[in-house]
Design a protein around this motif. Structure first.
Motif, PDB file in Angstrom:
ATOM      1  N   SER A   1      -3.804  -7.918 -10.579  1.00  0.00           N
ATOM      2  CA  SER A   1      -4.297  -6.916  -9.632  1.00  0.00           C
ATOM      3  C   SER A   1      -5.664  -6.349  -9.998  1.00  0.00           C
TER       4      SER A   1
ATOM      5  N   SER B   1       0.550   0.883   3.043  1.00  0.00           N
ATOM      6  CA  SER B   1      -0.626   1.760   3.160  1.00  0.00           C
ATOM      7  C   SER B   1      -1.855   0.978   3.591  1.00  0.00           C
ATOM      8  N   ARG B   2      -1.952  -0.245   3.084  1.00  0.00           N
ATOM      9  CA  ARG B   2      -3.082  -1.104   3.464  1.00  0.00           C
ATOM     10  C   ARG B   2      -3.070  -1.347   4.971  1.00  0.00           C
TER      11      ARG B   2
ATOM     12  N   ILE C   1      -1.702   0.645   7.183  1.00  0.00           N
ATOM     13  CA  ILE C   1      -2.017   1.909   7.860  1.00  0.00           C
ATOM     14  C   ILE C   1      -3.538   2.029   7.971  1.00  0.00           C
TER      15      ILE C   1
ATOM     16  N   ILE D   1      -4.374   6.689  -1.250  1.00  0.00           N
ATOM     17  CA  ILE D   1      -3.847   5.342  -1.514  1.00  0.00           C
ATOM     18  C   ILE D   1      -4.300   4.383  -0.406  1.00  0.00           C
ATOM     19  N   GLN D   2      -4.280   4.873   0.829  1.00  0.00           N
ATOM     20  CA  GLN D   2      -4.678   4.016   1.963  1.00  0.00           C
ATOM     21  C   GLN D   2      -6.114   3.515   1.830  1.00  0.00           C
TER      22      GLN D   2
ATOM     23  N   GLY E   1      -5.634   1.767  -2.735  1.00  0.00           N
ATOM     24  CA  GLY E   1      -4.692   1.703  -3.867  1.00  0.00           C
ATOM     25  C   GLY E   1      -3.684   0.585  -3.752  1.00  0.00           C
ATOM     26  N   TYR E   2      -4.185  -0.628  -3.525  1.00  0.00           N
ATOM     27  CA  TYR E   2      -3.288  -1.764  -3.352  1.00  0.00           C
ATOM     28  C   TYR E   2      -3.992  -3.058  -3.665  1.00  0.00           C
ATOM     29  N   VAL E   3      -3.187  -4.132  -3.736  1.00  0.00           N
ATOM     30  CA  VAL E   3      -3.734  -5.477  -3.861  1.00  0.00           C
ATOM     31  C   VAL E   3      -3.762  -6.061  -2.458  1.00  0.00           C
TER      32      VAL E   3
ATOM     33  N   TYR F   1       5.085   0.266  -0.683  1.00  0.00           N
ATOM     34  CA  TYR F   1       4.361   1.396  -0.080  1.00  0.00           C
ATOM     35  C   TYR F   1       2.859   1.133  -0.064  1.00  0.00           C
ATOM     36  N   SER F   2       2.355   0.544  -1.150  1.00  0.00           N
ATOM     37  CA  SER F   2       0.912   0.295  -1.178  1.00  0.00           C
ATOM     38  C   SER F   2       0.546  -0.789  -0.163  1.00  0.00           C
TER      39      SER F   2
ATOM     40  N   MET G   1      -3.151  -8.620  -0.578  1.00  0.00           N
ATOM     41  CA  MET G   1      -2.512  -9.944  -0.490  1.00  0.00           C
ATOM     42  C   MET G   1      -1.589  -9.974   0.715  1.00  0.00           C
TER      43      MET G   1
ATOM     44  N   LEU H   1       6.731   1.459  -4.861  1.00  0.00           N
ATOM     45  CA  LEU H   1       5.298   1.741  -4.828  1.00  0.00           C
ATOM     46  C   LEU H   1       4.518   0.485  -4.434  1.00  0.00           C
TER      47      LEU H   1
ATOM     48  N   PRO I   1       6.053   8.227   2.801  1.00  0.00           N
ATOM     49  CA  PRO I   1       6.914   7.040   2.723  1.00  0.00           C
ATOM     50  C   PRO I   1       7.301   6.693   1.289  1.00  0.00           C
ATOM     51  N   ARG I   2       6.493   7.101   0.325  1.00  0.00           N
ATOM     52  CA  ARG I   2       6.754   6.732  -1.061  1.00  0.00           C
ATOM     53  C   ARG I   2       7.975   7.436  -1.630  1.00  0.00           C
TER      54      ARG I   2
ATOM     55  N   GLN J   1       1.676  -8.241  -6.501  1.00  0.00           N
ATOM     56  CA  GLN J   1       1.247  -6.914  -6.029  1.00  0.00           C
ATOM     57  C   GLN J   1       0.873  -5.977  -7.171  1.00  0.00           C
TER      58      GLN J   1
ATOM     59  N   LYS K   1      -3.690   5.307 -10.516  1.00  0.00           N
ATOM     60  CA  LYS K   1      -3.527   4.118  -9.669  1.00  0.00           C
ATOM     61  C   LYS K   1      -4.561   3.051 -10.025  1.00  0.00           C
TER      62      LYS K   1
END
Lengths: 641, 242
Positions: free
Chosen positions: B190, A174-175, A177, B123-124, B127-129, A170-171, B131, A167, A67-68, A129, B180
């Motif tokens: 973040s 991803s969370r 997912i 990433i899953q 690799g994220y915040v 996408y992130s 929120m 990104l 997806p990215r 983010q 990342k």
């Protein structure tokens, strides 16, 4: 007959009021609903993230391997927001006004006002983010200027703003997912839309690795599949960008709006070879500091630009449009560039006897601020330019020429971003919603994210809450019909009677016709002949398309062929729409309706409408007009002088 | 220019692949590397042969799709993506070996295309915040030092192409993870949960079959976006190795 469900009352209160009127789905019920999202660019990915957070059951699809990689990633310059952090007189109202005016009064007031209102929320969201926007030394967010405005409202991350925003989305997706609310399918192409009892209930998908064709059922379908300017063959779009999903939707009954409104971006690297596969954009942000010129004397066009004296240079945008100068909107700049080149003042190598290029010169800003500052702002763009052209823009001015970049047209949607098929929504570039006849720079990212984070999640919930859904499985006759349609079409593609030419052959031919007839300059005679040429190209295609290999594994030739033939059909509609609109507005420049100085002459009396085309089997498409009402802004002649 | 091309052909992940040799003529210096393959494919289609498949999309060096090993080096050792290579770079090298990424976790799907979905899975893992859309405070309410924003950008510049893992003797994706982690750790918005995020992503990386980092530094030398191994140093500090 087209009801756009536009709210009434004061403009400032419309979205708030509408939000309150929209029905909700209670948290404990959301997981019972299945939603299909096609495309994972800014609109699609942000929508998947937000729907996932709300605990809906989402299935997402993209043709890329991740997806990215959706083409939002390549957006360079920035994203607009009416934050007024620069205290230069910006406001929601001004962003609304600039966007409507920039689109040459061919967009809906309510939609555009909502976009301007939401712009600030987007910046808050993406900063939280972790999107690393440019900052001032004080730590506050930095801004720059873009075309068609007199304020500084563009937020940016070097020349890679789209990458950073995507990104972020996408992130967030991803969370979801990971949390199990979004099931994502990469390398999957949508080949048809399943419509049951006048409602979109699913999609037909080809697994691009195995060639398997399957159906996916849901309660509603959202297309966030981007734009269609790859129809021109050479464009700034990624090679894979295609219109197949929206075209299938059109054939199932979704109206297609303003197909002729395509944006030709002024600053792209000119083509140098016949075998060239695509064109590369040089961000509009460069026009903040770069000055565009051509030699005054035609005999200087072959000279080294650094040898041409200041007095012999024509800074034509500064001359023609003193108040906006190099920052006029894209359509205006492109037309001016074409004009000077047609007059013989173009520079660069000759293609078909013409020099198609002008200089974008940074020597003044380098003198003033130094190489370091210029590098900080535009370094990555300069590097990219050098790699492609083998010329150093710090020393020699860039050569640029307009190229197809964005489509303002797209699936017709109402205020809820729903198409004329119930339960089929369209977001981002795939819809026609906000940019009228010309999009302002840095507004595409804004619209994609507004649709995905802040609008669609609410309007989709409303649709789900207000309808009940019958159980449907893969044995439903409509599902079987759609599967058969798709398989038959692939069989036809693989077995042309006199297979001779590759998809590229047809795509290049189509591109030449469209660029010539439906590009920066259009007229009745040329458009009429183009429609005939496209029709015979379509016939030739089905006779002679040659696809090697098999349809039962990864076959990029087959993928391309399917997309090209959709572009051929869409190309005919683009020309038809351009022919029908007997006026010039924004990007749509009919030579019969231009002022003496080459400016677009609108005909508000007869053409202040959205042209929504309906597909009819074995008949010509039928036009429906959605009249535009300007209650808050008075359509005026767009003046950037 | 004329080139002799040895290109990896492989029907699918189950069958064995090998180099097939092609010759191609009429290549201009301004032709891009991928346009040369386009041209070859057109010739193959004319001859009735199955075209060579390779990943590509934006052709501007930003989407991270293109992924070819040229003469043994990911992206041809020019520190840029394959799509940004032009044949003027190869005027003295007329024989080229073109292969897909080579790493156990990147299974070959067909010809020059590999499966890189393991990067998405990393990433899953974190690799994220974490929120919720729509709950953010005003963007200027938390200030960020200019140099921190720039440092974050330099890490966030990663395009996820996979060159780093494909060149690594351990087939490690540590540079990808580190980029990342340090992107998010560089910003006050973040950096909450950094340690937890790092652990989750590294664990996921290992469970997917990538090796660990043992400082060969090959990753940095092929990265088209100049992601520095300083990111790995930072990651090590975060998880307490440093």
């Amino acid at each position: 007959m087209l009801n756009n469900f536009e709210p009434v009352g004061p403009l400032e209160g419309r979205w708030k009021k509408h939000l309150f009127d929209l029905a909700l789905v209670a948290p404990q019920n959301r997981h019972k609903y299945n939603i299909i999202v096609v495309g994972t660019g800014l609109a699609g990915a942000s929508l998947c993230a937000t729907l996932g957070e709300a605990n809906y059951n989402v299935h997402s699809f993209c043709f890329q391997d991740s997806p990215r990689r959706a083409h939002s990633i390549a957006a360079q310059g920035g994203i607009n927001a009416a934050k007024n952090y620069q205290n230069d007189g910006d406001s929601v109202w001004r962003l609304f006004y600039d966007t409507i005016k920039g689109g040459d009064f061919r967009a809906r007031e309510s939609n555009v006002y909502r976009l301007a209102e939401l712009s600030s929320n987007i910046i808050d969201q993406v900063v939280a983010q972790g999107v690393p926007f440019a900052r001032e030394y004080s730590g506050y967010l930095a801004n720059r200027s873009f075309g068609g405005t007199q304020v500084s409202r563009t937020f940016y991350a070097k020349g890679q703003t789209g990458q950073q925003l995507l990104l972020g989305a996408y992130s967030a997706m991803s969370r979801q997912i990971e949390n199990g609310f979004v099931t994502h399918h990469s390398r999957s192409e949508i080949l048809d839309i399943i419509v049951i009892n006048d409602r979109a209930r699913g999609v037909i998908v080809r697994d691009l690795i195995t060639g398997e064709i399957n159906s996916y059922i849901a309660d509603c379908v959202v297309l966030c599949t981007g734009g269609y300017v790859n129809a021109y063959y050479l464009s700034t779009n990624a090679k894979g960008c295609n219109a197949s999903a929206v075209w299938r939707a059109f054939k199932q009954g979704a109206f297609f709006a303003n197909p002729s409104f395509t944006q030709i971006h002024p600053t792209c690297i000119p083509p140098t070879l016949e075998t060239q596969s695509k064109l590369t954009l040089m961000s509009e942000s460069l026009r903040n500091d770069g000055r565009i010129w051509t030699p005054k004397n035609i005999q200087d066009c072959e000279k080294d630009p650094n040898q041409i004296e200041e007095k012999d240079r024509d800074y034509f945008l500064e001359r023609m449009y003193p108040s906006f100068a190099n920052l006029v909107p894209r359509d205006v700049a492109s037309r001016a560039v074409k004009h000077v080149c047609d007059e013989g003042h173009g520079i660069g190598s000759k293609i078909n006897g013409k020099r198609l290029g002008v200089y974008l010169d940074f020597s003044d800003v380098i003198k003033k601020s130094g190489v370091k500052e210029v590098e900080e702002k535009y370094g990555n763009l300069f590097t990219m330019y050098k790699r492609i052209t083998n010329e150093d823009p710090y020393v020699t001015p860039m050569k640029i020429y307009p190229a197809p970049h964005y489509s303002m047209g797209g699936l017709w949607v109402d205020y809820n971003l729903m198409t004329t098929i119930n339960g089929l929504f369209a977001g981002g570039e795939a819809n026609f919603s906000d940019h009228g006849a010309n999009r302002l720079g840095a507004s595409a990212l804004m619209q994609g994210l507004a649709d995905g984070y802040f609008i669609l999640p609410h309007t989709i919930a409303n649709y789900l809450a207000r309808n009940s859904f019958d159980e449907v499985d893969e044995n439903h006759p409509e599902v079987k019909k759609a599967l058969t349609r798709t398989k038959d079409r692939i069989f036809k593609l693989m077995n042309a009677p006199e297979a001779e030419y590759s998809p590229e052959y047809f795509h290049q031919k189509l591109g030449k016709i469209l660029w010539d007839a439906c590009g920066m300059s259009r007229n009745k005679t040329r458009l009429e002949s183009a429609i005939c040429e496209i029709k015979s190209l379509q016939e030739e295609f089905w006779h002679k398309i040659k696809i090697t290999g098999t349809d039962e594994d990864l076959n990029q030739t087959l993928e391309r062929a399917g997309r090209v033939v959709d572009f051929i059909e869409l190309g005919a509609l683009m020309c038809k729409d351009a022919l029908n609109r007997e006026e010039s507005c924004g990007s749509h420049a009919r030579t019969e309706y231009l002022s003496e100085s080459g400016e677009a002459k609108r005909d508000d009396k007869n053409f202040s409408f959205v042209a929504a085309w309906e597909y009819l089997q074995n008949k010509e498409p039928v036009l429906h007009e959605e009249n535009l009402h300007f209650q808050f802004l008075k359509p005026t002649v767009r003046d950037y002088k | 220019m004329i080139f002799k091309l040895h290109i990896w052909r492989q029907k699918n992940s189950q069958t064995k692949g090998g180099f097939v040799t092609y010759e191609i003529d009429n290549i201009s210096e301004d032709t891009s590397f991928l346009e040369m393959l386009d041209q070859l494919n057109e010739e193959l289609i004319t001859k009735g042969e199955d075209a060579i498949v390779f990943d590509h999309d934006c052709r501007e060096g930003i989407c991270g799709s293109c992924s070819l090993v040229v003469n043994g080096h990911p992206h041809g050792k020019k520190m840029r993506t394959t799509c940004q290579l032009y044949m003027r770079e190869y005027t003295n090298q007329r024989e080229l070996w073109i292969e897909p990424w080579r790493a156990n976790t990147f299974t070959i799907i067909k010809d020059l295309i590999t499966d890189r979905s393991s990067f998405d899975k990393i990433i899953q893992a974190g690799g994220y915040v974490s929120m919720h859309s729509g709950c953010a405070p005003d963007a200027n309410s938390i200030l960020v030092e200019k140099k921190d924003a720039e440092e974050a950008f330099d890490s966030a510049n990663c395009i996820g192409c996979g060159a780093c893992a494909s060149v690594c003797p351990n087939a490690s994706a540590t540079l990808f993870v580190a980029a990342k982690v340090s992107h998010l750790a560089s910003l006050p918005q973040s950096n909450i949960g950094t340690k937890d995020r790092s652990k989750k992503m590294l664990e996921r990386m290992e469970s997917l079959g990538f090796g660990s980092c043992s400082n060969h530094r090959h990753c940095e030398s092929v990265c088209p976006k100049n992601i520095s191994i300083k990111n790995i140093t930072k990651l090590n500090k975060i998880i307490g190795f440093g």
